[in-house]
Design a protein around this motif. Structure first.
Motif, short mmCIF file in Angstrom:
data_model
loop_
_atom_site.label_atom_id
_atom_site.label_comp_id
_atom_site.label_asym_id
_atom_site.label_seq_id
_atom_site.Cartn_x
_atom_site.Cartn_y
_atom_site.Cartn_z
N ARG A 170 51.82 30.61 34.31
CA ARG A 170 50.43 30.24 34.03
C ARG A 170 49.71 31.41 33.37
NH1 ARG A 170 49.07 28.77 40.20
NH2 ARG A 170 50.55 27.05 40.55
N SER A 171 48.90 31.10 32.38
CA SER A 171 47.97 32.08 31.85
C SER A 171 46.84 32.22 32.86
CB SER A 171 47.41 31.62 30.51
OG SER A 171 46.58 30.47 30.70
N GLN A 172 45.99 33.20 32.67
CA GLN A 172 44.86 33.35 33.58
C GLN A 172 43.96 32.12 33.55
OE1 GLN A 172 42.92 37.09 32.76
NE2 GLN A 172 44.76 38.29 33.16
N ALA A 173 43.80 31.52 32.37
CA ALA A 173 42.97 30.32 32.26
C ALA A 173 43.60 29.15 33.00
CB ALA A 173 42.74 29.97 30.79
N CYS A 174 44.90 28.96 32.81
CA CYS A 174 45.60 27.87 33.50
C CYS A 174 45.59 28.08 35.00
CB CYS A 174 47.03 27.75 32.99
SG CYS A 174 47.18 27.12 31.31
N ASN A 175 45.76 29.33 35.42
CA ASN A 175 45.78 29.63 36.84
C ASN A 175 44.42 29.35 37.48
OD1 ASN A 175 47.33 30.84 39.12
ND2 ASN A 175 45.73 32.40 39.03
N ALA A 176 43.36 29.73 36.80
CA ALA A 176 42.01 29.48 37.33
C ALA A 176 41.73 27.99 37.40
CB ALA A 176 40.97 30.17 36.45
N ALA A 177 42.24 27.24 36.44
CA ALA A 177 41.99 25.80 36.39
C ALA A 177 42.60 25.06 37.58
CB ALA A 177 42.51 25.22 35.08
N VAL A 178 43.70 25.59 38.12
CA VAL A 178 44.34 24.93 39.26
C VAL A 178 43.98 25.62 40.59
CG1 VAL A 178 46.24 24.09 37.86
CG2 VAL A 178 46.48 26.28 39.04
N GLY A 179 43.07 26.58 40.53
CA GLY A 179 42.66 27.26 41.75
C GLY A 179 43.66 28.28 42.25
N GLY A 180 44.44 28.84 41.37
CA GLY A 180 45.44 29.81 41.77
C GLY A 180 44.84 31.15 42.16
N ALA A 181 45.55 31.88 43.00
CA ALA A 181 45.08 33.20 43.42
C ALA A 181 45.09 34.16 42.23
CB ALA A 181 45.97 33.75 44.53
N SER A 182 44.18 35.11 42.24
CA SER A 182 44.06 36.04 41.11
C SER A 182 45.29 36.93 40.96
CB SER A 182 42.82 36.92 41.28
OG SER A 182 42.89 37.68 42.48
N SER A 183 46.07 37.08 42.05
CA SER A 183 47.29 37.89 42.00
C SER A 183 48.55 37.03 41.98
CB SER A 183 47.33 38.85 43.21
OG SER A 183 47.24 38.11 44.42
N SER A 184 48.41 35.77 41.64
CA SER A 184 49.54 34.83 41.68
C SER A 184 50.72 35.33 40.86
CB SER A 184 49.09 33.48 41.14
OG SER A 184 50.19 32.61 40.96
N ARG A 185 51.93 35.16 41.40
CA ARG A 185 53.14 35.53 40.66
C ARG A 185 53.36 34.59 39.47
NH1 ARG A 185 54.31 40.52 40.96
NH2 ARG A 185 56.10 39.91 39.67
N HIS A 186 52.71 33.46 39.45
CA HIS A 186 52.81 32.57 38.28
C HIS A 186 52.29 33.27 37.03
CE1 HIS A 186 54.02 28.88 40.39
NE2 HIS A 186 53.23 29.27 41.35
N LEU A 187 51.40 34.22 37.19
CA LEU A 187 50.84 34.96 36.06
C LEU A 187 51.86 35.93 35.47
CD1 LEU A 187 47.41 35.71 37.74
CD2 LEU A 187 47.72 34.29 35.70
N TYR A 188 52.96 36.16 36.17
CA TYR A 188 53.99 37.09 35.71
C TYR A 188 55.22 36.35 35.15
CZ TYR A 188 51.25 40.54 38.23
OH TYR A 188 50.22 41.35 38.67
N GLY A 189 55.25 35.05 35.30
CA GLY A 189 56.35 34.27 34.77
C GLY A 189 57.58 34.24 35.65
N ASP A 190 57.54 34.89 36.80
CA ASP A 190 58.74 34.94 37.65
C ASP A 190 58.64 34.03 38.87
OD1 ASP A 190 56.99 36.28 39.33
OD2 ASP A 190 58.12 38.16 39.36
N ALA A 191 57.73 33.04 38.82
CA ALA A 191 57.53 32.14 39.95
C ALA A 191 57.80 30.70 39.56
CB ALA A 191 56.09 32.26 40.47
N ALA A 192 58.21 29.93 40.55
CA ALA A 192 58.41 28.49 40.36
C ALA A 192 58.04 27.78 41.65
CB ALA A 192 59.85 28.18 39.97
N ASP A 193 57.31 26.69 41.51
CA ASP A 193 57.04 25.81 42.64
C ASP A 193 58.00 24.64 42.57
OD1 ASP A 193 54.97 27.46 43.36
OD2 ASP A 193 53.39 26.15 42.59
#
Length: 257
Positions: A170-193
């Motif tokens: 997720r980009s920061q914009a995408c992460n904010a849109a889904v309510g993701g934490a500001s330190s989410s590992r999705h922002l680093y590309g190494d996470a998967a749900d």
């Protein structure tokens, strides 16, 4: 016409026979691949880009609780990961990556280096550029590739049944849109749900412990009762209380919603 057909049949038969002979005589040699072709046998003590490429492919076999470094140095951990990979696919398990090991890897990957059962698009439902996260686009994409190979190892361990990815980079914009934490590992590309499918969320949380994920969050952890989250954070933090999965470190957990 009859003579023409006879010659045509004979020619086809010869071609088939020649191809069969060729397959038999070259079966022991690693074949060229559209993604990456290894040019030498690799063993402990060696180093280089070819070792790093191997480490990416065996990143899902570090052993329970382990995380394999992707550093281009073939040390004991890499040897152990190669052995586990070889065992998983019924190869001679000597920890030396040669033609048989490489041919198995070639069969498992597409021309863009992703494993055959996962894709960059599957690990990024945010944008097509991989930009806007907490790391460069190139780093986010490279992190996602390692994650996919870990998931491929999990998939094989689970009987080669589907693993459904519901969220990745997720980009920061995408992460904010889904309510993701500001330190989410999705922002680093190494996470998967991972969403439930042929296997339960607890099965994913339990299996992920053996396939190189430092971060595992699942049922029983706040906001994770509908998915299991896996990632490559710097230090281990496992929490899926409903699944009997725990492995906390002294460091505070990183957000991942």
């Amino acid at each position: 016409m009859r003579h023409f057909l006879t010659r045509a049949i004979a020619a086809v038969s010869l071609l088939v026979a020649s191809t069969a002979v060729g397959l038999i005589t070259t079966a022991g040699a690693a074949q060229a691949d559209g993604c990456y072709t290894w040019g030498r046998t690799l063993s402990q003590g060696m180093s280089g880009e070819d070792v790093r490429q191997l480490q990416i492919r065996v990143a899902g076999y570090p052993g329970t609780g382990g995380v394999l470094g992707i550093d281009g140095a073939f040390g004991p951990a890499t040897r152990s990961a190669v052995i586990r990979f070889q065992q998983a696919y019924g190869l001679g398990a000597d920890g030396i990556a040669g033609p048989n090991t490489f041919n198995r890897i070639y069969a498992l990957q597409d021309d863009d280096c992703t494993p055959v059962n996962f894709s960059y698009a599957e690990l990024n439902d945010c944008n097509t550029t991989w930009a806007g996260g907490n790391v460069s686009a190139a780093t986010a994409r490279a992190n996602a590739l390692v994650t996919m190979w870990k998931l491929q190892a999990m998939r094989h361990a689970l009987g080669d049944q589907q693993i459904r990815v519901t969220s990745g980079f997720r980009s920061q914009a995408c992460n904010a849109a889904v309510g993701g934490a500001s330190s989410s590992r999705h922002l680093y590309g190494d996470a998967a749900d991972l969403g439930a499918g042929p296997h339960s969320l607890c099965t994913f949380a339990q299996t992920a412990r053996n396939h190189g994920f430092a971060g595992i969050l699942g049922p029983g952890y706040p906001d994770h009762n509908d998915h299991t989250h896996v990632d490559g954070r710097p230090s281990r933090f496992w929490s899926a209380p409903n699944c009997g999965v725990a492995g906390r470190t002294m460091r505070d957990p990183l957000g991942d919603n």
